[in-house]
Design an enzyme around this catalytic site. Sequence first.
Site, PDB file in Angstrom:
ATOM      1  N   ASP A   1      44.056  43.721  45.491  1.00 14.63           N
ATOM      2  CA  ASP A   1      42.488  43.457  45.350  1.00 14.63           C
ATOM      3  C   ASP A   1      42.775  43.996  43.947  1.00 14.63           C
ATOM      4  O   ASP A   1      41.959  42.995  42.747  1.00 14.63           O
ATOM      5  CB  ASP A   1      41.993  44.478  46.246  1.00 14.63           C
ATOM      6  CG  ASP A   1      40.324  44.109  46.000  1.00 14.63           C
ATOM      7  OD1 ASP A   1      40.142  42.865  45.583  1.00 14.63           O
ATOM      8  OD2 ASP A   1      39.302  44.681  45.420  1.00 14.63           O
TER       9      ASP A   1
ATOM     10  N   LYS B   1      38.207  41.972  28.974  1.00 13.36           N
ATOM     11  CA  LYS B   1      37.522  42.631  28.993  1.00 13.36           C
ATOM     12  C   LYS B   1      37.802  43.349  28.116  1.00 13.36           C
ATOM     13  O   LYS B   1      38.533  42.898  27.176  1.00 13.36           O
ATOM     14  CB  LYS B   1      37.698  44.027  29.462  1.00 13.36           C
ATOM     15  CG  LYS B   1      37.145  43.718  31.102  1.00 13.36           C
ATOM     16  CD  LYS B   1      37.208  45.337  32.208  1.00 13.36           C
ATOM     17  CE  LYS B   1      36.574  45.364  33.274  1.00 13.36           C
ATOM     18  NZ  LYS B   1      35.224  45.284  33.870  1.00 13.36           N
TER      19      LYS B   1
ATOM     20  N   HIS C   1      45.033  43.369  38.393  1.00 14.68           N
ATOM     21  CA  HIS C   1      44.324  44.152  36.944  1.00 14.68           C
ATOM     22  C   HIS C   1      45.504  45.150  36.703  1.00 14.68           C
ATOM     23  O   HIS C   1      45.602  45.452  35.438  1.00 14.68           O
ATOM     24  CB  HIS C   1      43.224  44.677  37.719  1.00 14.68           C
ATOM     25  CG  HIS C   1      42.103  43.497  37.797  1.00 14.68           C
ATOM     26  ND1 HIS C   1      42.001  42.800  37.576  1.00 14.68           N
ATOM     27  CD2 HIS C   1      40.754  43.816  38.830  1.00 14.68           C
ATOM     28  CE1 HIS C   1      41.059  42.102  38.480  1.00 14.68           C
ATOM     29  NE2 HIS C   1      40.900  42.977  39.414  1.00 14.68           N
TER      30      HIS C   1
ATOM     31  N   GLU D   1      36.126  54.079  41.621  1.00 13.81           N
ATOM     32  CA  GLU D   1      35.189  53.487  41.406  1.00 13.81           C
ATOM     33  C   GLU D   1      34.490  54.409  42.490  1.00 13.81           C
ATOM     34  O   GLU D   1      34.834  55.460  43.338  1.00 13.81           O
ATOM     35  CB  GLU D   1      34.550  52.260  42.261  1.00 13.81           C
ATOM     36  CG  GLU D   1      35.206  50.791  41.343  1.00 13.81           C
ATOM     37  CD  GLU D   1      35.261  49.864  42.044  1.00 13.81           C
ATOM     38  OE1 GLU D   1      35.279  48.570  41.539  1.00 13.81           O
ATOM     39  OE2 GLU D   1      36.146  49.837  42.798  1.00 13.81           O
TER      40      GLU D   1
ATOM     41  N   HIS E   1      39.878  38.646  35.989  1.00  8.80           N
ATOM     42  CA  HIS E   1      39.035  38.926  34.315  1.00  8.80           C
ATOM     43  C   HIS E   1      39.190  39.961  33.949  1.00  8.80           C
ATOM     44  O   HIS E   1      38.454  40.298  32.231  1.00  8.80           O
ATOM     45  CB  HIS E   1      37.672  38.913  34.860  1.00  8.80           C
ATOM     46  CG  HIS E   1      36.925  40.260  36.215  1.00  8.80           C
ATOM     47  ND1 HIS E   1      37.383  40.226  37.335  1.00  8.80           N
ATOM     48  CD2 HIS E   1      36.707  41.088  35.680  1.00  8.80           C
ATOM     49  CE1 HIS E   1      37.353  41.511  37.863  1.00  8.80           C
ATOM     50  NE2 HIS E   1      36.573  41.782  36.940  1.00  8.80           N
TER      51      HIS E   1
ATOM     52  N   LYS F   1      38.697  53.304  46.104  1.00  8.90           N
ATOM     53  CA  LYS F   1      36.763  53.369  46.000  1.00  8.90           C
ATOM     54  C   LYS F   1      36.741  55.423  46.532  1.00  8.90           C
ATOM     55  O   LYS F   1      36.985  56.129  47.469  1.00  8.90           O
ATOM     56  CB  LYS F   1      36.586  52.274  47.283  1.00  8.90           C
ATOM     57  CG  LYS F   1      37.455  50.642  46.759  1.00  8.90           C
ATOM     58  CD  LYS F   1      36.056  49.993  47.361  1.00  8.90           C
ATOM     59  CE  LYS F   1      36.473  48.373  46.638  1.00  8.90           C
ATOM     60  NZ  LYS F   1      35.397  48.062  46.096  1.00  8.90           N
TER      61      LYS F   1
ATOM     62  N   LYS G   1      41.681  35.026  41.738  1.00  7.78           N
ATOM     63  CA  LYS G   1      42.768  36.623  42.465  1.00  7.78           C
ATOM     64  C   LYS G   1      42.227  36.318  43.397  1.00  7.78           C
ATOM     65  O   LYS G   1      40.719  36.487  44.097  1.00  7.78           O
ATOM     66  CB  LYS G   1      42.525  37.816  41.753  1.00  7.78           C
ATOM     67  CG  LYS G   1      41.626  38.357  41.638  1.00  7.78           C
ATOM     68  CD  LYS G   1      41.387  39.712  41.649  1.00  7.78           C
ATOM     69  CE  LYS G   1      40.366  40.190  42.235  1.00  7.78           C
ATOM     70  NZ  LYS G   1      40.068  41.867  42.781  1.00  7.78           N
TER      71      LYS G   1
END
Length: 469
Positions: free
Chosen positions: A233, A180, A238, A214, A176, A324, A146
């Site tokens: 991102d 999970k 996601h 995060e 990814h 973030k 990605k």
Amino acid sequence: MPFTTTPADAPRSDLLVMFGASGDLARKKLFPALYRLEARGRLGIPVIGVALSDWSDADLRVQARQALLEDGEDIDEVVFERLARNMSYVSGNYSEVATFERLRERASNCEHPIFHLAVPPSLFGTVANGIASAGLAKGARLVIEKPFGRDHDSAVELNETLHEHFAESAIFRIDHFVGKEALRSLLVTRFANAITEPMWNRNVVDSVKITMAESFGVEDRGAFYDSVGAMRDVVQNHLLQMVALLAMEQPVNEGSKALRDEKAKVLTATRAVEPKHYVRGQYRGYLDVPGVRPDSDTETYAAMRLEIDSPRWSGVPFFLRAGKALHETVTEMTIEFKSPPRPLWLDEHTHCPRNSMRIEAKPQNFAAITWLHKEPGDTMMPQAITLAPPPDERADIGPEPYELLLEEAMKGDPTLFAREDTVLEQWRIVEPILTDVRPVEVYEPGTWGPRSASMLTRSHHGWPSEPPA
Ligand code: NDP
């Protein structure tokens, strides 16, 4: 029973080629994944790294070992030796035919190679063309990292480039997050429990809130991040995959097509985000990160409200936020339920949590339900209690996402990968807010982001872990 169902006629890959073998992703995720696959006896094929760095085969092995040490792996030398014996390296520029010719000489005995493109997204097409021009596309699979495109049109264009040489069934677009444990167990929570279905719809659900927070900043990836931002991102991929898994209908069977069809359907029913329902933020200090443009307007925080026009979800807002340098590191999905029509023993002064289900994907993996229980003693006051399963000692035994995804791709099972139509729907949903952007709102590191984001959820009891605005 395995989660995925490999097509019966799918041959196993007999060579893995890692484009981008000297990159950050290879060091952090791919070498550890290969080692663990080898340790479980699931690899056992040659691995060829290809990148610009002037490395030898021995250098690649040294770098692989270093990556495992950095990952905290307690290296079993027998396993590492098996892996290292199978590893070799081709140095070269992806824009030069000679690089792919050298690769072909090394790959001559293989019929079903798998090419993992862990390279800058601008080079996905270049590498795919190089593979094809060297005659290596036949019988091969392509794993693409990605982000897949920068917007809807560039994703269409990239699909067209890849499809010139590879059938859709040979393309494995990685997200990814889908590998999970928490996201895979969400399907069991939803479809293996009889009590879930009746409460998973607009009659009972008030809102759905998804957070990917995060506590750390952009660190040493300033130049990369500054050209991407939070929306591209993590949100477009996601978070929208999480929406799809939460909101889709039950697949008609366990097969890959059935699951991917349902994800595509619910994404198709999701309206494009209205710019007025979008908040962008940037943490104070971001502009000082090396590699970030001094006047950058890139968002390190994104929050939005989504609407899904399906019989199940019509009128139920889905709130998404990712950022973030926030208050803590947590990835969670919260389903908030409506209040009973006429609650007894509660008045307007009583601030009691409502019924909710919280699914935490990070740092832990569990689902918990909050409900109201009578406070002990001479009172009828309800108090909130949260029912959560005890920590599972086996929580860490499963494969890491990259380990699982590489194995599935090598088997030829597409279940956990993004199909062309879902990627395009995901771009369609965020397209209006890619172009119609307001200036970022600066927020302090360690907080929950810009104040306007709290306003988004104000009429739906605020974000979890944060007092309502
Ligand atoms: P890096 O910039 O760290 O690595 C890029 C790799 O590509 C290096 O091996 C580099 O070789 C090679 N490369 C670049 N240009 C050329 C060229 N012209 N010819 C030959 N080799 C070239 O990127 P990342 O590893 O961070 O990311 C790779 C992909 O993975 C990207 O698509 C990214 O979006 C995705 N991704 C990354 C994540 C991460 O945590 N890093 C997470 C999820 C996805 P050399 O170093 O030898 O010059």
